[in-house]
Motif scaffolding. Structure first.
Motif, PDB file in Angstrom:
ATOM      1  N   UNK A  95      39.586  32.385  51.730  1.00  0.00           N
ATOM      2  CA  UNK A  95      39.544  31.817  50.384  1.00  0.00           C
ATOM      3  C   UNK A  95      40.398  32.615  49.405  1.00  0.00           C
ATOM      4  N   UNK A  96      40.511  33.915  49.657  1.00  0.00           N
ATOM      5  CA  UNK A  96      41.300  34.783  48.783  1.00  0.00           C
ATOM      6  C   UNK A  96      42.765  34.846  49.190  1.00  0.00           C
ATOM      7  N   UNK A  97      43.092  34.224  50.320  1.00  0.00           N
ATOM      8  CA  UNK A  97      44.457  34.290  50.808  1.00  0.00           C
ATOM      9  C   UNK A  97      44.803  35.627  51.420  1.00  0.00           C
ATOM     10  N   UNK A  98      43.780  36.352  51.895  1.00  0.00           N
ATOM     11  CA  UNK A  98      43.980  37.656  52.523  1.00  0.00           C
ATOM     12  C   UNK A  98      44.096  37.455  54.028  1.00  0.00           C
ATOM     13  N   UNK A  99      45.154  37.933  54.612  1.00  0.00           N
ATOM     14  CA  UNK A  99      45.399  37.715  56.035  1.00  0.00           C
ATOM     15  C   UNK A  99      44.768  38.805  56.894  1.00  0.00           C
ATOM     16  N   UNK A 100      43.543  39.122  56.616  1.00  0.00           N
ATOM     17  CA  UNK A 100      42.750  40.062  57.414  1.00  0.00           C
ATOM     18  C   UNK A 100      41.323  39.550  57.479  1.00  0.00           C
ATOM     19  N   UNK A 101      40.672  39.779  58.598  1.00  0.00           N
ATOM     20  CA  UNK A 101      39.275  39.371  58.731  1.00  0.00           C
ATOM     21  C   UNK A 101      38.332  40.367  58.077  1.00  0.00           C
ATOM     22  N   UNK A 102      38.761  41.627  57.979  1.00  0.00           N
ATOM     23  CA  UNK A 102      37.910  42.671  57.417  1.00  0.00           C
ATOM     24  C   UNK A 102      38.432  43.046  56.040  1.00  0.00           C
ATOM     25  N   UNK A 103      37.541  42.999  55.052  1.00  0.00           N
ATOM     26  CA  UNK A 103      37.944  43.189  53.659  1.00  0.00           C
ATOM     27  C   UNK A 103      37.654  44.584  53.123  1.00  0.00           C
ATOM     28  N   UNK A 104      37.119  45.458  53.967  1.00  0.00           N
ATOM     29  CA  UNK A 104      36.808  46.811  53.492  1.00  0.00           C
ATOM     30  C   UNK A 104      38.061  47.467  52.906  1.00  0.00           C
ATOM     31  N   UNK A 105      37.928  48.019  51.705  1.00  0.00           N
ATOM     32  CA  UNK A 105      39.016  48.754  51.085  1.00  0.00           C
ATOM     33  C   UNK A 105      40.039  47.914  50.349  1.00  0.00           C
ATOM     34  N   UNK A 106      39.925  46.582  50.405  1.00  0.00           N
ATOM     35  CA  UNK A 106      40.971  45.733  49.848  1.00  0.00           C
ATOM     36  C   UNK A 106      40.734  45.319  48.399  1.00  0.00           C
ATOM     37  N   UNK A 107      39.811  46.009  47.728  1.00  0.00           N
ATOM     38  CA  UNK A 107      39.529  45.736  46.314  1.00  0.00           C
ATOM     39  C   UNK A 107      39.499  47.053  45.549  1.00  0.00           C
ATOM     40  N   UNK A 108      40.011  47.047  44.337  1.00  0.00           N
ATOM     41  CA  UNK A 108      40.048  48.273  43.550  1.00  0.00           C
ATOM     42  C   UNK A 108      38.704  48.501  42.874  1.00  0.00           C
ATOM     43  N   UNK A 109      38.139  49.670  43.066  1.00  0.00           N
ATOM     44  CA  UNK A 109      36.847  50.013  42.469  1.00  0.00           C
ATOM     45  C   UNK A 109      37.041  50.373  41.000  1.00  0.00           C
ATOM     46  N   UNK A 110      36.516  49.551  40.115  1.00  0.00           N
ATOM     47  CA  UNK A 110      36.535  49.801  38.678  1.00  0.00           C
ATOM     48  C   UNK A 110      35.587  48.812  38.019  1.00  0.00           C
TER      49      UNK A 110
ATOM     50  N   UNK B 107      30.663  33.948  31.119  1.00  0.00           N
ATOM     51  CA  UNK B 107      29.665  33.147  31.830  1.00  0.00           C
ATOM     52  C   UNK B 107      30.355  32.032  32.617  1.00  0.00           C
ATOM     53  N   UNK B 108      29.927  31.858  33.860  1.00  0.00           N
ATOM     54  CA  UNK B 108      30.484  30.795  34.687  1.00  0.00           C
ATOM     55  C   UNK B 108      31.637  31.231  35.563  1.00  0.00           C
ATOM     56  N   UNK B 109      32.110  32.474  35.377  1.00  0.00           N
ATOM     57  CA  UNK B 109      33.123  33.015  36.283  1.00  0.00           C
ATOM     58  C   UNK B 109      32.515  33.107  37.681  1.00  0.00           C
ATOM     59  N   UNK B 110      33.298  32.831  38.711  1.00  0.00           N
ATOM     60  CA  UNK B 110      32.758  32.884  40.073  1.00  0.00           C
ATOM     61  C   UNK B 110      32.936  34.272  40.676  1.00  0.00           C
ATOM     62  N   UNK B 111      32.104  34.560  41.667  1.00  0.00           N
ATOM     63  CA  UNK B 111      32.247  35.834  42.378  1.00  0.00           C
ATOM     64  C   UNK B 111      33.597  35.910  43.084  1.00  0.00           C
ATOM     65  N   UNK B 112      34.134  34.774  43.508  1.00  0.00           N
ATOM     66  CA  UNK B 112      35.467  34.753  44.110  1.00  0.00           C
ATOM     67  C   UNK B 112      36.537  35.160  43.105  1.00  0.00           C
ATOM     68  N   UNK B 113      36.354  34.747  41.837  1.00  0.00           N
ATOM     69  CA  UNK B 113      37.301  35.144  40.792  1.00  0.00           C
ATOM     70  C   UNK B 113      37.316  36.667  40.630  1.00  0.00           C
TER      71      UNK B 113
END
Length: 327
Positions: A139-154, A160-166
């Motif tokens: 759904x995110x267009x990430x070409x990996x099955x494992x998402x560990x580490x692929x988001x910046x921690x901040x 209101x109404x923003x999705x978790x995918x957003x």
């Protein structure tokens, strides 16, 4: 006489309306006003009446005619407080300045922890609850099955109404932008072939130390070991590979059990990051300090002791164990 009466009536109505708008909101703390699609000035006033935030007035219907600047309300979620009047509230709704929720992802946290935080976050539309990690990646267009580490921690703000995918999409984009920037300005001759390998190293640094001043040295130790063909031998990778089997203690069995993440057994880096990182660890991974250190161990005082030889390292380990036993 009729004109005077009409003028007097208009003046009276205007004064009563102004008093209605000037009344302070009857709330003791911050409240959230949600204006839904299809609402108008009268329905917003009725929301405030139904919540007992204001007192009614027979002149409220005149707002549309006498205060047209308050009519163009916006759909959204708005924060109001005890310092505001009814007019202040309506002006806020007209401005469209929505209330900003926030969610903070801590450096060193894992993707499963992010999913739990997203599930409990206020105001979010939950789309990923029943999705697998691979489905989220798709759904995110990430070409990996494992998402560990692929988001910046901040910390991320949202309405209101923003999705978790957003939120995940923004966090992934921030990670990619920062990783690309650091990769472009990396030190030469690092034993890292791709930005993804740099991300893996950054995640290990993130788990090894929370002391800002140490990140560059921790990075140097791992870079030196990689350059010399030494195994990384870092406990956080072992713990990650153990998964649910880890109960607070690695033990000899944990160190000897083969997993793709056990850097006491495998050569080089593990196959994926082991945690989410912040920008400081990304910078450290690609800009290690210059040193000959190839070992470090906890000092028992919140930091680490770094060593250039195995003999020095063994002394530091004995000192740490002695301090632990004394406690």
């Amino acid at each position: 006489m009729l004109a005077a009466l009409a003028g007097g009536a208009f003046y009276y109505a205007q004064q009563q309306l102004n008093q209605f708008l000037a009344q302070p909101l009857q709330i003791e703390q911050q409240e959230i006003l949600q204006v839904r699609r299809g609402a108008n000035i009268n329905s917003v006033i009725n929301q405030a009446l139904d919540a007992n935030w204001i007192d009614p007035s027979p002149f409220s219907r005149l707002v549309r005619r006498l205060h047209p600047e308050l009519v163009d309300i916006k759909v959204g979620t708005f924060a109001i407080d005890e310092t505001m009047s009814l007019q202040n509230m309506l002006e806020l709704v007209v401005s469209g300045k929505e209330y900003q929720y926030s969610i903070t992802f801590v450096e060193g946290s894992r993707f499963d922890e992010w999913r739990a935080l997203l599930k409990d976050a206020q105001g979010l539309e939950l789309l990923t609850t029943e999705m697998s990690e691979a489905e989220i990646a798709k759904s995110l267009g990430v070409e990996r099955d494992k998402l560990e580490g692929l988001f910046l921690a901040e910390t991320y703000n949202y309405t209101h109404g923003t999705s978790d995918l957003d939120i995940l999409r923004r966090a992934h984009r921030s990670l990619q932008q920062n990783l690309d920037n650091f990769w472009q300005s990396k030190q030469p001759k690092l034993p890292l072939k791709t930005p993804y390998e740099a991300l893996i190293l950054a995640s290990i640094i993130e788990k090894e130390t929370s002391v800002a001043e140490e990140r560059g040295l921790v990075s140097a130790v791992f870079v030196n070991r990689l350059n010399r063909g030494m195994r990384l031998q870092t406990d956080p990778t072992v713990i990650y590979g153990m998964g649910d089997k880890y109960q607070g203690r690695i033990g000899r069995k944990g160190l000897d059990t083969p997993t793709p993440y056990n850097t006491y057994i495998i050569n080089g880096l593990p196959p994926t990051p082991i945690a989410m990182v912040g920008t400081a660890s990304l910078h450290a991974a690609l800009n290690p300090e210059e040193s000959d250190y190839i070992y470090f161990v906890a000092s028992g005082k919140g930091g680490h002791v770094f060593s250039k030889t195995l003999a020095e390292h063994n002394r530091a380990v004995r000192a740490y164990l002695k301090q632990i036993r004394s406690k």
